[in-house]
Design a protein around this motif. Structure first.
Motif, mmCIF file in Angstrom:
data_model
loop_
_atom_site.group_PDB
_atom_site.id
_atom_site.type_symbol
_atom_site.label_atom_id
_atom_site.label_comp_id
_atom_site.label_asym_id
_atom_site.label_seq_id
_atom_site.Cartn_x
_atom_site.Cartn_y
_atom_site.Cartn_z
ATOM 1 N N UNK A 103 0.829 -1.209 0.000
ATOM 2 C CA UNK A 103 0.000 0.000 0.000
ATOM 3 C C UNK A 103 0.860 1.254 0.000
ATOM 4 N N UNK A 104 2.082 1.162 0.547
ATOM 5 C CA UNK A 104 3.004 2.312 0.490
ATOM 6 C C UNK A 104 3.382 2.613 -0.955
ATOM 7 N N UNK A 105 3.656 1.564 -1.732
ATOM 8 C CA UNK A 105 3.984 1.771 -3.152
ATOM 9 C C UNK A 105 2.767 2.337 -3.887
ATOM 10 N N UNK A 106 1.587 1.866 -3.515
ATOM 11 C CA UNK A 106 0.361 2.386 -4.139
ATOM 12 C C UNK A 106 0.180 3.874 -3.856
ATOM 13 N N UNK A 107 0.538 4.310 -2.660
ATOM 14 C CA UNK A 107 0.421 5.729 -2.339
ATOM 15 C C UNK A 107 1.357 6.550 -3.231
ATOM 16 N N UNK A 108 2.581 6.084 -3.410
ATOM 17 C CA UNK A 108 3.521 6.788 -4.297
ATOM 18 C C UNK A 108 2.988 6.808 -5.729
ATOM 19 N N UNK A 109 2.440 5.689 -6.170
ATOM 20 C CA UNK A 109 1.880 5.575 -7.528
ATOM 21 C C UNK A 109 0.774 6.610 -7.720
ATOM 22 N N UNK A 110 -0.081 6.745 -6.703
ATOM 23 C CA UNK A 110 -1.194 7.695 -6.801
ATOM 24 C C UNK A 110 -0.689 9.141 -6.754
ATOM 25 N N UNK A 111 0.271 9.409 -5.889
ATOM 26 C CA UNK A 111 0.813 10.777 -5.797
ATOM 27 C C UNK A 111 1.491 11.197 -7.099
ATOM 28 N N UNK A 112 1.997 10.216 -7.819
ATOM 29 C CA UNK A 112 2.649 10.485 -9.101
ATOM 30 C C UNK A 112 1.645 10.816 -10.206
ATOM 31 N N UNK A 113 0.369 10.439 -9.987
ATOM 32 C CA UNK A 113 -0.625 10.513 -11.073
ATOM 33 C C UNK A 113 -1.773 11.482 -10.872
ATOM 34 N N UNK A 130 -5.842 0.296 -4.593
ATOM 35 C CA UNK A 130 -5.530 -0.750 -3.611
ATOM 36 C C UNK A 130 -4.350 -1.604 -4.060
ATOM 37 N N UNK A 131 -3.657 -2.188 -3.108
ATOM 38 C CA UNK A 131 -2.442 -2.970 -3.398
ATOM 39 C C UNK A 131 -2.704 -4.440 -3.664
ATOM 40 N N UNK A 132 -3.939 -4.791 -4.036
ATOM 41 C CA UNK A 132 -4.233 -6.195 -4.283
ATOM 42 C C UNK A 132 -3.357 -6.731 -5.412
ATOM 43 N N UNK A 133 -2.985 -7.997 -5.265
ATOM 44 C CA UNK A 133 -2.017 -8.592 -6.195
ATOM 45 C C UNK A 133 -2.318 -10.075 -6.326
ATOM 46 N N UNK A 149 2.260 -7.556 -10.910
ATOM 47 C CA UNK A 149 3.695 -7.478 -10.590
ATOM 48 C C UNK A 149 4.099 -8.554 -9.588
ATOM 49 N N UNK A 150 5.346 -9.053 -9.736
ATOM 50 C CA UNK A 150 5.914 -9.887 -8.679
ATOM 51 C C UNK A 150 6.351 -8.967 -7.542
ATOM 52 N N UNK A 151 6.687 -9.569 -6.401
ATOM 53 C CA UNK A 151 7.159 -8.745 -5.281
ATOM 54 C C UNK A 151 8.468 -8.036 -5.645
ATOM 55 N N UNK A 152 9.310 -8.696 -6.439
ATOM 56 C CA UNK A 152 10.551 -8.047 -6.882
ATOM 57 C C UNK A 152 10.215 -6.840 -7.756
ATOM 58 N N UNK A 153 9.255 -6.999 -8.641
ATOM 59 C CA UNK A 153 8.868 -5.887 -9.522
ATOM 60 C C UNK A 153 8.224 -4.741 -8.748
ATOM 61 N N UNK A 154 7.582 -5.059 -7.623
ATOM 62 C CA UNK A 154 7.005 -3.998 -6.797
ATOM 63 C C UNK A 154 8.106 -3.099 -6.230
ATOM 64 N N UNK A 155 9.249 -3.698 -5.851
ATOM 65 C CA UNK A 155 10.399 -2.874 -5.446
ATOM 66 C C UNK A 155 10.879 -2.032 -6.630
ATOM 67 N N UNK A 156 10.887 -2.628 -7.821
ATOM 68 C CA UNK A 156 11.290 -1.893 -9.020
ATOM 69 C C UNK A 156 10.359 -0.726 -9.313
#
Ligand code: ZN
Length: 243
Positions: free
Chosen positions: A21-31, A133-136, A175-182
């Motif tokens: 969800x932290x990555x999702x927040x960054x994704x949303x702030x970027x858009x 949401x960070x569902x995967x 995304x894989x978990x590795x790709x989520x870091x990417x």
């Protein structure tokens, strides 16, 4: 604005305080021009994630001038009556294991459905058009309410039931978990990666023992998944995901 049209340029992020969800927040702030966050207190047996979400919000806003302007209020909703129904290892002191349904005992039936209904009602009142949401379903598909098919059906239901035009965005779905870091690196560089390592909380057991990939017990399914993704990402050269 009691019945303002929901803006497609504004989003409500389901922010648990975990890595995804932290990555999702960054994704949303970027858009999106306006981003608000919501967290749910459903009687978790630990509150580390709910603490983590406050820190993640505060520090992430500082990563870019535009992000400070875009980040709006945080909302926290108490849905403990739902947590009482859920009765699983997430909400009670029970061992984390695979049940006879083939689902982990951490599965709270319909949890993400409930989150999104509450989120949509809040978004309606706030005039926000997108739910993030960070569902995967890539690394781990044990949770049927995380699948895109489920969310497509729910999006249709919410829009019929609330006479809105919400979109449910799930940037991590494929995304894989590795790709989520990417993706984190693509969105905010190493500073964002560092923030997520240090301040997000994923461990089911509420432990914060430091590791390269963040704080946690290192043994629970959430820690194992997070550690595996981190190791794969590092082995792949810590590359940013290509947009
Ligand atoms: Zn753990």
């Amino acid at each position: 604005m009691p019945d303002a049209a929901a803006s497609a340029d504004s989003a409500l992020v389901l922010l648990s305080g975990g890595q995804d969800s932290a990555v999702c927040l960054a994704w949303a702030l970027d858009r999106y021009a306006r981003v608000e966050t919501v967290g749910f207190d459903y009687g978790q047996r630990h509150a580390a994630e709910l603490k983590a979400r406050r820190v993640v919000r505060r520090k992430m806003a500082r990563l870019a001038p535009a992000w400070v302007e875009r980040l709006g209020p945080d909302h926290r909703l108490n849905i403990r009556s739902f947590g009482a129904i859920g009765e699983s290892a997430m909400t009670q002191e029970r061992a984390i294991e695979v049940t006879d349904r083939g689902l982990p005992s951490t599965f709270v039936p319909g949890r993400n459905l409930v989150f999104l209904v509450y989120a949509a009602a809040l978004a309606d009142r706030r005039g926000l058009g997108v739910l993030v949401g960070g569902m995967c379903e890539t690394d781990y598909s044990g949770y049927p309410d995380c699948r895109r098919d489920t969310l497509d059906a729910l999006q249709t239901t919410l829009n019929l039931g609330m006479a809105r035009d919400f979109r449910i965005e799930t940037p991590l779905m494929r995304l894989t978990k590795a790709e989520t870091w990417g993706l984190a690196k693509q969105l905010g560089g190493e500073r964002l990666v560092e923030l997520i390592v240090k301040d997000s909380h994923t461990c089911y057991l509420n432990e914060r023992t430091p590791h390269d990939w963040g704080g946690g017990c290192g043994h629970c399914p959430a820690c194992e998944l997070r550690a595996k993704g981190w190791t794969e990402w590092v082995a792949g050269g810590r590359a940013a995901l290509t947009p």
